[in-house]
Write an enzyme that holds these catalytic residues in place. Structure first.
Site, PDB file in Angstrom:
ATOM      1  N   GLY A 104      42.292  37.200  24.344  1.00  0.00           N
ATOM      2  CA  GLY A 104      42.788  37.912  25.304  1.00  0.00           C
ATOM      3  C   GLY A 104      44.229  37.291  25.714  1.00  0.00           C
ATOM      4  O   GLY A 104      44.340  36.284  25.844  1.00  0.00           O
TER       5      GLY A 104
ATOM      6  N   ASP B 252      39.742  32.192  31.990  1.00  0.00           N
ATOM      7  CA  ASP B 252      38.253  31.726  32.436  1.00  0.00           C
ATOM      8  C   ASP B 252      38.000  30.398  32.596  1.00  0.00           C
ATOM      9  O   ASP B 252      37.067  29.912  33.180  1.00  0.00           O
ATOM     10  CB  ASP B 252      37.404  32.362  31.240  1.00  0.00           C
ATOM     11  CG  ASP B 252      37.410  33.651  31.001  1.00  0.00           C
ATOM     12  OD1 ASP B 252      37.777  34.544  31.702  1.00  0.00           O
ATOM     13  OD2 ASP B 252      36.979  34.212  29.891  1.00  0.00           O
TER      14      ASP B 252
ATOM     15  N   ARG C 264      32.957  47.633  56.867  1.00  0.00           N
ATOM     16  CA  ARG C 264      32.134  48.019  55.561  1.00  0.00           C
ATOM     17  C   ARG C 264      31.926  46.669  54.652  1.00  0.00           C
ATOM     18  O   ARG C 264      33.052  45.860  54.670  1.00  0.00           O
ATOM     19  CB  ARG C 264      32.710  49.222  54.796  1.00  0.00           C
ATOM     20  CG  ARG C 264      34.164  48.977  54.307  1.00  0.00           C
ATOM     21  CD  ARG C 264      34.388  50.064  53.361  1.00  0.00           C
ATOM     22  NE  ARG C 264      34.539  51.363  53.647  1.00  0.00           N
ATOM     23  CZ  ARG C 264      35.152  52.367  53.689  1.00  0.00           C
ATOM     24  NH1 ARG C 264      36.299  51.531  53.482  1.00  0.00           N
ATOM     25  NH2 ARG C 264      35.208  53.431  54.013  1.00  0.00           N
TER      26      ARG C 264
ATOM     27  N   MET D 297      36.893  38.446  36.560  1.00  0.00           N
ATOM     28  CA  MET D 297      36.638  38.155  35.444  1.00  0.00           C
ATOM     29  C   MET D 297      36.140  36.752  35.104  1.00  0.00           C
ATOM     30  O   MET D 297      35.991  36.064  36.288  1.00  0.00           O
ATOM     31  CB  MET D 297      37.788  38.348  34.379  1.00  0.00           C
ATOM     32  CG  MET D 297      38.188  39.774  34.078  1.00  0.00           C
ATOM     33  SD  MET D 297      39.733  39.861  33.029  1.00  0.00           S
ATOM     34  CE  MET D 297      39.496  41.671  32.475  1.00  0.00           C
ATOM     35  N   GLY D 298      35.612  36.437  34.130  1.00  0.00           N
ATOM     36  CA  GLY D 298      35.250  34.946  33.747  1.00  0.00           C
ATOM     37  C   GLY D 298      34.197  34.788  32.603  1.00  0.00           C
ATOM     38  O   GLY D 298      33.752  33.774  32.357  1.00  0.00           O
TER      39      GLY D 298
ATOM     40  N   HIS E 113      41.814  43.615  34.239  1.00  0.00           N
ATOM     41  CA  HIS E 113      43.123  43.106  33.433  1.00  0.00           C
ATOM     42  C   HIS E 113      44.320  42.772  34.372  1.00  0.00           C
ATOM     43  O   HIS E 113      45.251  42.180  33.817  1.00  0.00           O
ATOM     44  CB  HIS E 113      43.281  44.330  32.384  1.00  0.00           C
ATOM     45  CG  HIS E 113      42.503  43.998  31.413  1.00  0.00           C
ATOM     46  ND1 HIS E 113      41.101  44.669  31.584  1.00  0.00           N
ATOM     47  CD2 HIS E 113      42.272  43.338  29.843  1.00  0.00           C
ATOM     48  CE1 HIS E 113      40.461  44.636  30.233  1.00  0.00           C
ATOM     49  NE2 HIS E 113      40.991  43.758  29.626  1.00  0.00           N
TER      50      HIS E 113
ATOM     51  N   GLN F 245      44.228  40.595  36.453  1.00  0.00           N
ATOM     52  CA  GLN F 245      44.282  39.082  36.630  1.00  0.00           C
ATOM     53  C   GLN F 245      44.895  38.486  35.259  1.00  0.00           C
ATOM     54  O   GLN F 245      45.156  37.337  35.421  1.00  0.00           O
ATOM     55  CB  GLN F 245      42.776  38.577  36.492  1.00  0.00           C
ATOM     56  CG  GLN F 245      42.263  39.164  37.803  1.00  0.00           C
ATOM     57  CD  GLN F 245      40.635  39.097  37.589  1.00  0.00           C
ATOM     58  OE1 GLN F 245      39.913  38.052  37.956  1.00  0.00           O
ATOM     59  NE2 GLN F 245      39.985  40.138  37.106  1.00  0.00           N
TER      60      GLN F 245
END
Length: 342
Positions: A10, A128, A163, A170-171, A272, A274
């Protein structure tokens, strides 16, 4: 000496900073030539190359992504993959290969070095932060900053409508992004893969938050699992390293919360976003230092090693050691955040 460089897996912010540092120091101080391999391991597998010199790396320090391209290609699974990689490296006159990647990309580098004698040096990158042997991987800090900003923004809209807002980050199988961004962003619940969560307890925290006249924010890692359930998958497909596509736990969780508490719940999946955009100052600094030390490994002939951040020093550790296991969140570290739940 001619040195090859590739970026695999990635994409993440800081990749270009490594490439720049490797080339600048390698050319200016050691007189090396460089070849860039396109699209991760697909480059040496298929002979895809681009020229890599000082003009090619000018101006790329603040750019996200990678000028070399990336992919999740696994040459160990390709037909005659090892032979093809070795032949293409030889054809390009490459004497050493700097491999910039995460667990899978570096795992291939470790195998090629240990079993086939391909001279590789590793640089750890992943948002990650799950590679062992290094305190941080570059890309992680930027991802946490992006997630934290998103959580800050979610607070105001959550309180406007009273609410529940669930933010999925991610991770994969490590909860570092969720823990850091959730704590920094003032989340009321943080759910990570390392500890299965009890849905009744989560709903209890949410109810408690409403009783205090505040709207709750839930940060959930994409690999988090309920105590009586399994991973929520985007689909059943696998990549060439055998990984499934995670995502969907946020939407599932919001529906469960709404059904059990009667409170309106919405989901934001950061995905994505991130990975993209300008790297943070810390990631530029770390990636640059990694690149400088990686080319020193090549100069010293210290192959089969990965550069790693330990404290404030850059150290060298075996690539195989760094990829032997995932670095996951320590239970004591997660327990610290529990003070703010509910």
């Amino acid at each position: 000496m001619r040195v090859g460089v590739l970026t695999g897996g990635g994409d993440c912010p800081g990749l270009n900073a490594v490439i720049r540092a490797v080339v600048r120091k390698g050319v200016q101080e050691y007189g090396y030539d460089f070849t860039g391999f396109r699209d991760g391991w697909r480059g040496p597998l298929e002979g895809r190359t681009v020229p890599l010199d000082i003009p090619a790396v000018r101006g790329i320090l603040p750019r996200g992504g990678t000028i070399l391209g990336s992919s999740r290609t696994n040459p160990l699974q390709a037909e005659d993959g090892v032979r093809r990689v070795r032949e293409n490296l030889a054809e390009q006159g490459v004497d050493a290969l700097i491999v910039i990647g995460g667990e899978d990309t570096l795992g291939v580098a470790a195998t090629l070095y240990e079993e086939h004698g391909v001279p590789c040096v590793g640089v750890p990158k992943t948002i990650d932060n799950d590679l062992s042997g290094t305190d941080y991987t570059f890309g992680f800090d930027t991802a946490v900053n992006i997630a934290t900003e998103a959580i800050d923004r979610l607070h105001t809209t959550a309180e406007s409508h009273m609410r529940v807002l669930v933010c999925e980050v991610m991770g994969r199988h490590a909860g570092w992004i969720a823990l850091h961004s959730g704590l920094a962003g003032g989340a009321n619940v943080i759910l990570i893969p390392e500890r299965r969560f009890d849905l009744d307890q989560v709903c209890g925290w949410i109810t408690s938050r409403f009783e205090a006249a505040y709207a709750p924010i839930v940060v959930v890692a994409e690999g988090a699992m309920p105590s009586d359930g399994e991973l929520v998958l985007k689909d059943e497909s696998h990549d060439s390293f055998g990984h499934v596509r995670l995502s969907g736990v946020g939407e599932w969780l919001a529906k469960q919360i709404e059904r059990r508490t009667g409170k309106e719940a919405r989901t934001t999946v950061l995905g994505h976003v991130q990975r993209g955009g300008t790297p943070s100052a810390f990631d530029r600094w770390l990636a640059t230092r990694f690149g400088l030390h990686a080319i020193d490994c090549v100069r010293d002939g210290d192959f089969g090693k990965m550069v790693a951040l330990q404290g404030t020093r850059i150290e060298r550790i075996p690539i195989s050691e760094a990829t032997a296991r995932l670095k996951t969140v320590d239970p004591e570290l997660y327990a610290e955040a529990g003070v703010f739940f509910g």
